[in-house]
Design a protein around this motif. Structure first.
Motif, short mmCIF file in Angstrom:
data_model
loop_
_atom_site.label_atom_id
_atom_site.label_comp_id
_atom_site.label_asym_id
_atom_site.label_seq_id
_atom_site.Cartn_x
_atom_site.Cartn_y
_atom_site.Cartn_z
N ASN A 452 21.22 -46.35 -6.22
CA ASN A 452 22.09 -46.85 -6.54
C ASN A 452 22.90 -45.46 -7.07
N ILE A 453 22.37 -44.92 -7.85
CA ILE A 453 22.82 -43.12 -8.35
C ILE A 453 23.65 -42.90 -7.35
N GLN A 454 24.49 -41.88 -7.76
CA GLN A 454 25.10 -40.71 -6.66
C GLN A 454 25.48 -39.44 -7.16
N ASP A 460 31.08 -35.74 -11.99
CA ASP A 460 31.53 -36.00 -12.80
C ASP A 460 29.62 -36.72 -13.87
N ALA A 461 29.58 -37.53 -14.58
CA ALA A 461 28.17 -37.99 -14.96
C ALA A 461 27.70 -39.07 -15.06
N ILE A 462 26.75 -39.68 -15.00
CA ILE A 462 27.17 -41.50 -14.27
C ILE A 462 25.95 -41.93 -15.51
N MET A 482 24.28 -33.85 -12.51
CA MET A 482 23.88 -32.24 -11.89
C MET A 482 24.67 -31.25 -12.40
N LYS A 483 24.02 -30.54 -12.86
CA LYS A 483 25.11 -29.25 -13.83
C LYS A 483 23.90 -27.84 -13.21
#
Length: 573
Positions: A452-454, A460-462, A482-483
């Protein structure tokens, strides 16, 4: 065998010596004391120019754990032998005086600026330090004698007086010797099985033929490794091997040969190492790993603050192993090596793609050549059973990973209804890789929560707190992003700022490991929580309340060998 065991113990005691040091500017060739130290010494640690000891002590947290250590000593007693009670008395004097720099210097008769040396004459350890008040040393030893019952023998050699305190008095004797001459205290051992000339050399009465000053070794170490010239330390692996594999190759070898002769049994416990095969093969290994050297890159001290940057290098001429270790180096974030901005940081740099092939190269090198020496052949056989080839399959899914790190930037604690948690936590965990998005997609099938993490690169951070199953009472909210080349999980504004900073750093091989810790920032929230609870601070922790120190340790490999670095900053309260 008893005498040989004693000799081995003497070597071990000497090998534990390490002396902290001072600023650049001196040249060892001008130091007359070095003319009494042989070039084949097994180890050497020298403060070659005056070191501001008094200022250094004022800048350091004095008396930390001294009271606790004294209590532990009392609980460990009673001590049965005079020798045990003698050394316990000296140690207690050290602990009681160490709470105040002035008292410490007065108790031991030390000047505000000192030089000191630790080295060996074969197996015999020698320690020398500058003394300002000779009577202070004698008073300290007299006090230890009164409290222990161990009485010294007043001896003299070539007109030089010394005190001898018996450590062992059985078939053979071993005495600890204290002597003072021209502002220097010498502490060494004297035995019934060493020649009198050895004690003369230890006490600074007879110079050695091939001295360390003549060898140019200290200057060479400083130049090779970029150390300050004032303070150099080393352990000489070549001389140690030479002493164990020959009968007369150096001072250690001659001493061990004499011990075997005195034993009377005719059995030499080192005989298996003295075969032509063992001698050649052990010396070949020592030539590839000749020394462990220690020194300072920089140093500053005053009564308010001390800073130093020190390094230990295990020297190596084995280009195969150094090359393999170099391939394994990975990425370590710059903030992981910073001792001023964060509470704590831990980072591992590792090029996972190179791990299996690099270890295979090392594995093959350790089996070449095929050793004929029995002791080495057994070791080599054990290595041959540990083929690292399978490691490639295990690390396949992590190909492209260059390093991982975890950093606590700041935090405070709370205790609600008996449940400890964070008032706030600024922290960052990072995974650095060539393509972190590919790695994330590879592990999704095995971690359903990730489905569920895209994440978008630099998007943007989740909030991933629910997926990490963090207890609500902990008060921590975790964000994932993701940097660039870094997959990060952070908490708090400072954690996010650190993640943004990480994105600007080039993904390059710059080390193997780094650990940094700020004791004050780590302990202050703990003290605050205890004080808010109304409970007294435990004595063990209270002693650390003024411990204002920051340290960083690093592990790396260079063309010169394996490097272990230490940076430290300490401030007086």
């Amino acid at each position: 065998m008893k005498k040989l065991a004693i000799a081995a113990a003497v070597i071990a005691v000497g090998a534990g010596a390490y002396v902290l040091s001072g600023k650049d500017g001196g040249t060892s060739s001008n130091n007359e004391l070095l003319e009494y130290i042989p070039a084949d010494t097994l180890l050497f640690s020298g403060q070659l120019t005056p070191f501001p000891l008094e200022d250094y002590l004022y800048s350091m947290p004095m008396g930390v754990n001294s009271k606790l250590s004294l209590e532990q000593i009392e609980q460990a007693g009673p001590f049965g032998s005079e020798q045990e009670r003698f050394f316990v008395s000296l140690y207690k004097s050290y602990l009681m005086s160490f709470e105040n720099p002035g008292v410490f210097l007065k108790t031991f008769g030390l000047p505000s600026h000192i030089e000191s040396y630790t080295y060996t004459l074969g197996a015999l350890p020698v320690f020398k330090v500058q003394i300002e008040d000779e009577n202070a040393i004698w008073s300290l030893l007299d006090k230890a004698s009164d409290e222990s019952g161990l009485v010294h023998k007043a001896e003299s050699i070539k007109g030089q007086d010394y005190r001898a305190y018996s450590l062992i008095d059985e078939d053979e004797s071993i005495d600890m010797v204290f002597s003072q001459k021209e502002g220097w205290l010498t502490v060494t051992l004297n035995t019934s099985f060493n020649k009198p000339e050895l004690l003369e050399t230890a006490l600074g009465l007879t110079k050695v033929e091939n001295s360390i000053s003549d060898s140019g070794m200290l200057e060479e170490i400083a130049l090779t490794h970029g150390f300050l010239k004032d303070s150099i330390s080393f352990i000489n692996h070549v001389e140690l091997v030479n002493g164990l594999t020959s009968s007369d190759g150096n001072m250690l070898a001659k001493q061990l040969t004499k011990l075997v002769q005195m034993e009377g049994s005719g059995e030499d416990p080192f005989a298996e190492f003295k075969t032509s095969e063992c001698k050649a093969e052990f010396n070949s290994i020592a030539a590839n790993w000749p020394r462990s050297v220690m020194g300072l890159k920089s140093f500053s001290v005053d009564r308010k603050e001390t800073n130093f940057d020190a390094e230990i290098v295990i020297e190596s001429n084995n280009q195969v192993i150094l090359g393999a270790l170099t391939k394994m180096r990975g990425f370590i974030p710059s903030f992981s090596q910073n001792i001023n901005d964060n509470v704590a940081s831990l980072a591992f740099g590792m090029d996972v793609m190179q791990l299996a092939p690099a270890l295979s190269e090392i594995w093959k090198d350790l089996q070449t050549p095929s050793y004929q020496c029995e002791a080495l052949a057994q070791m080599q056989y054990g290595v041959s059973e540990q083929n690292p080839a399978m490691l490639g399959m295990m690390t396949g899914m992590a190909n492209g990973v260059k390093g991982i790190s975890a950093t606590i930037v700041d935090f405070s604690l709370t205790d609600e209804n008996g449940e400890p948690g964070f008032k706030h936590l600024d922290a960052l965990i990072s995974l650095s890789a060539d393509d972190p998005e590919m790695l994330l997609n590879m592990v999704r099938p095995f971690v359903p929560q990730l489905a569920n993490i895209q994440l978008e690169k630099n998007g943007d951070a989740i909030d991933v707190s629910p997926y990490l199953m963090l207890p609500p009472e902990m008060g921590v909210t975790a964000q994932m992003a993701m940097k660039d080349n870094h997959l990060v999980i952070f908490s708090g504004d400072k954690g996010e700022a650190l993640a943004d900073k990480l994105a600007t750093e080039k993904l390059e091989a710059n080390g193997l490991n780094s650990v940094a810790l700020d004791y004050q920032k780590l302990l202050t929230p703990v003290f605050s929580l205890i004080e808010e609870s109304g409970e007294p601070i435990p004595e063990e922790l209270a002693m650390l309340k003024d411990y204002d120190m920051r340290m960083q340790f690093g592990l790396d490999v260079t063309a010169k060998g394996i490097s272990i670095s230490t940076k430290a900053n300490s401030k007086a309260k």
